[in-house]
Design a protein around this motif. Structure first.
Motif, short mmCIF file in Angstrom:
data_model
loop_
_atom_site.label_atom_id
_atom_site.label_comp_id
_atom_site.label_asym_id
_atom_site.label_seq_id
_atom_site.Cartn_x
_atom_site.Cartn_y
_atom_site.Cartn_z
N ILE A 122 3.96 9.91 0.61
CA ILE A 122 2.67 9.29 0.94
C ILE A 122 1.57 10.36 0.98
N ALA A 123 1.94 11.55 1.46
CA ALA A 123 0.97 12.64 1.61
C ALA A 123 0.35 13.04 0.26
N PHE A 124 1.07 12.75 -0.83
CA PHE A 124 0.60 13.20 -2.15
C PHE A 124 0.09 12.07 -3.03
N LEU A 125 -0.02 10.86 -2.48
CA LEU A 125 -0.47 9.73 -3.29
C LEU A 125 -1.93 9.89 -3.70
N PRO A 126 -2.24 9.57 -4.98
CA PRO A 126 -3.65 9.56 -5.39
C PRO A 126 -4.37 8.37 -4.77
N THR A 127 -5.69 8.49 -4.63
CA THR A 127 -6.45 7.42 -3.96
C THR A 127 -6.95 6.39 -4.96
N TYR A 128 -7.55 5.34 -4.44
CA TYR A 128 -8.15 4.30 -5.27
C TYR A 128 -9.23 4.91 -6.18
N ALA A 129 -10.00 5.83 -5.61
CA ALA A 129 -11.08 6.48 -6.37
C ALA A 129 -10.53 7.24 -7.57
N GLN A 130 -9.30 7.73 -7.46
CA GLN A 130 -8.71 8.53 -8.54
C GLN A 130 -8.04 7.68 -9.61
N ILE A 131 -7.23 6.70 -9.19
CA ILE A 131 -6.48 5.94 -10.21
C ILE A 131 -6.63 4.42 -10.08
N GLY A 132 -7.60 3.97 -9.28
CA GLY A 132 -7.85 2.53 -9.20
C GLY A 132 -6.70 1.76 -8.58
N LEU A 133 -6.40 0.58 -9.15
CA LEU A 133 -5.42 -0.33 -8.56
C LEU A 133 -4.01 0.23 -8.44
N TRP A 134 -3.71 1.27 -9.25
CA TRP A 134 -2.38 1.86 -9.15
C TRP A 134 -2.15 2.50 -7.78
N ALA A 135 -3.23 2.91 -7.11
CA ALA A 135 -3.09 3.58 -5.81
C ALA A 135 -2.43 2.66 -4.77
N PRO A 136 -2.98 1.43 -4.52
CA PRO A 136 -2.30 0.55 -3.57
C PRO A 136 -0.90 0.13 -4.03
N VAL A 137 -0.69 0.06 -5.35
CA VAL A 137 0.64 -0.31 -5.86
C VAL A 137 1.66 0.77 -5.49
N LEU A 138 1.29 2.03 -5.71
CA LEU A 138 2.18 3.14 -5.36
C LEU A 138 2.43 3.18 -3.86
N LEU A 139 1.37 2.93 -3.10
CA LEU A 139 1.49 2.90 -1.64
C LEU A 139 2.53 1.86 -1.22
N LEU A 140 2.45 0.69 -1.87
CA LEU A 140 3.37 -0.39 -1.55
C LEU A 140 4.82 -0.01 -1.87
N VAL A 141 5.02 0.64 -3.01
CA VAL A 141 6.37 1.05 -3.41
C VAL A 141 6.97 1.99 -2.36
N VAL A 142 6.16 2.97 -1.95
CA VAL A 142 6.65 3.94 -0.97
C VAL A 142 6.92 3.26 0.37
N ARG A 143 6.05 2.33 0.74
CA ARG A 143 6.24 1.59 2.00
C ARG A 143 7.52 0.75 1.95
N ILE A 144 7.83 0.22 0.77
CA ILE A 144 9.04 -0.59 0.64
C ILE A 144 10.28 0.28 0.86
N VAL A 145 10.24 1.49 0.29
CA VAL A 145 11.37 2.42 0.52
C VAL A 145 11.48 2.76 2.01
N GLN A 146 10.32 2.96 2.65
CA GLN A 146 10.31 3.22 4.10
C GLN A 146 10.94 2.05 4.86
N GLY A 147 10.51 0.85 4.53
CA GLY A 147 11.04 -0.34 5.22
C GLY A 147 12.53 -0.48 5.01
N PHE A 148 12.96 -0.18 3.79
CA PHE A 148 14.38 -0.27 3.46
C PHE A 148 15.20 0.70 4.31
N SER A 149 14.72 1.94 4.43
CA SER A 149 15.51 2.89 5.21
C SER A 149 15.45 2.60 6.71
N ALA A 150 14.30 2.10 7.18
CA ALA A 150 14.19 1.77 8.61
C ALA A 150 15.19 0.69 9.00
#
Length: 450
Positions: A122-150
């Protein structure tokens, strides 16, 4: 040439029965301590990772969803929070299967590795300003992995400790798990509070929000190292030695233990809604709905968390004394009676009053949370314990817990009533109460075998 030793000499050399027993007790104590430490640290790391996201929700909204209105942006951020929970029942099935089949220790060592890696990313994810809609998509993917391990963590650590602890202290030892969860949340909350006071808003939005996530990797590696050095729980080793390990524990649980599963699901409702409403959503509620300053709302929640950690061990101990059923029924009743009045006072009292109410909520919650991990470990037998606990706990948390901030925000919008989240909490307490009335007391008895 043979020396014939005198009979007395041989007897003196062999350690006495009481000494062997004493050594075994000492060794067991040492192992219990190690298990408790490993569970505390690992669970602490996982929930610190998890909390950092929740407490940075407002900043993350601006970085990842900049074009939306504040409310829909907040809903989007909590939506990502909720979506990361949707994978939790699936995680519960997979971790439960893995933990019942290959061992508690292996599952716990893997879950902490996954969580720390995902959080670090998460610390290295690009922002919305940098890559647009891909930013929240990547955030979601990482969050899903977090939820899975929790989803493997809470159940696994609780079952693991329940299987290590002596029968008459099981409640006390398993309360380490919710205590470490709250400690992780507290560190997350304190760190965010300090960052808010040290950094400007611009700095928070440009790089500040990344900082807590950088801590994940070193902390996670320490936790994993400690876990890998543990022996698996005595109960699981007995299962392995007697070749009674289930091949399909989840199927077995759904076939043979439906009643226990439904009770466990209902009993977890109060924990799911209560925990996320009071400890995760509350700062947002106070600042957005009641217009309390962010610093004050964080302070109130942090103090509530500290009270929660202090009280949770006491509640675990009391559940050893008075029984799990007594404690969980009492918790449900107290929530049903006091939630709405306390919520309605929140808007009328000053900071001190708010802190007192938060502490009361924290104390009410510990009655449930200090007892629940032990209750859920005791209701299922050893061969399906991890699966039963993980699936019931994660299903309730996915459907009602992770969605609590989202539902609370939506309910207030839909009804125009600021007390809506309180009524939602009362409903959860009622369901937990009904489930508990159908349960049997399990405190102080040996854990169920297969």
């Amino acid at each position: 040439m043979h020396h014939h030793a005198e009979p007395g000499a041989v007897r003196a050399a062999a350690p006495s029965k009481s000494k062997i027993k004493h050594q075994a007790t000492q060794q067991r104590r040492g192992q219990l301590k190690q298990a408790a430490t490993a569970c505390f640290i690992g669970n602490f790391v996982e929930w610190f990772d998890y909390a950092s996201y929740g407490y940075l929700a407002v900043v993350i909204t601006k970085v990842f969803f900049p074009d939306s209105s504040p409310v829909s942006g907040l809903l989007a951020t909590f939506g990502v929070f909720a979506l990361s929970f949707i994978v939790r029942p699936l995680g519960g099935v997979i971790w439960g299967h893995y933990g019942d089949k290959i061992g508690r220790k292996q599952a716990l060592s893997l879950s902490i590795l996954l969580m720390s890696l995902a959080t670090f990313l998460i610390a290295f994810l690009p922002t919305y300003a940098q890559i647009g809609l891909w930013a929240p998509v990547l955030l979601l993917v990482v969050r899903i992995v977090q939820g899975f391990s929790a989803s493997g963590e809470y159940a696994g650590a609780s079952a693991f400790l329940a299987e290590y602890a002596p029968d008459h202290q099981r409640g006390f030892y398993t309360s380490i798990v919710p205590a470490s969860t709250a400690a992780g949340l507290l560190l997350g909350s304190m760190l965010v509070t300090i960052m808010h006071s040290v950094l400007t808003l611009e700095q928070m939005e440009s790089f500040g929000w990344r900082l807590p996530f950088l801590l994940a990797a070193p902390m996670g590696l320490v936790g994993r190292y400690i876990r890998l050095r543990l022996e698996d729980s005595p109960k699981f080793r007995e299962l392995e030695q007697s070749h009674h390990v289930e091949q399909a524990p989840v199927m077995q649980m759904l076939r043979k233990h439906k009643r226990a599963f439904v009770i466990a699901l209902g009993a977890t409702m109060l924990n799911a809604v209560g925990f996320y409403t009071i400890l995760s959503y509350m700062p947002t509620y106070l600042s957005v709905e009641l217009h309390v300053s962010e610093a004050d709302s964080f302070l109130a929640t942090s103090i509530a968390l500290a009270a929660y950690i202090g009280l949770i061990f006491l509640m675990g101990k009391l559940s050893d004394q008075f029984g799990r059923k007594t404690m969980l029924v009492a918790a449900s009743l107290i929530f049903m009676v006091f939630t709405v009045p306390l919520f309605s006072y929140l808007g009328t009292v000053g900071l001190l009053g708010m802190i007192v109410i938060q502490i009361v909520f924290g104390a009410m919650l510990t009655m449930n949370d200090g007892t629940l991990p032990c209750f859920l470990s005791e209701i299922f037998p050893t061969n399906i314990r991890y699966s039963g606990f993980a699936l019931s706990f994660n299903l309730a948390n996915a459907v009602f817990g992770g969605t609590a901030p989202f539902i609370a925000t939506w309910l207030i919008q839909a009804t125009g009533n600021k007390l809506a989240p309180a009524w939602y909490l009362v409903g959860a307490a009622l369901i937990a109460l009904i489930a508990m009335l159908f349960s049997r007391e399990s405190a102080g008895k040996p854990l169920k075998e297969r």
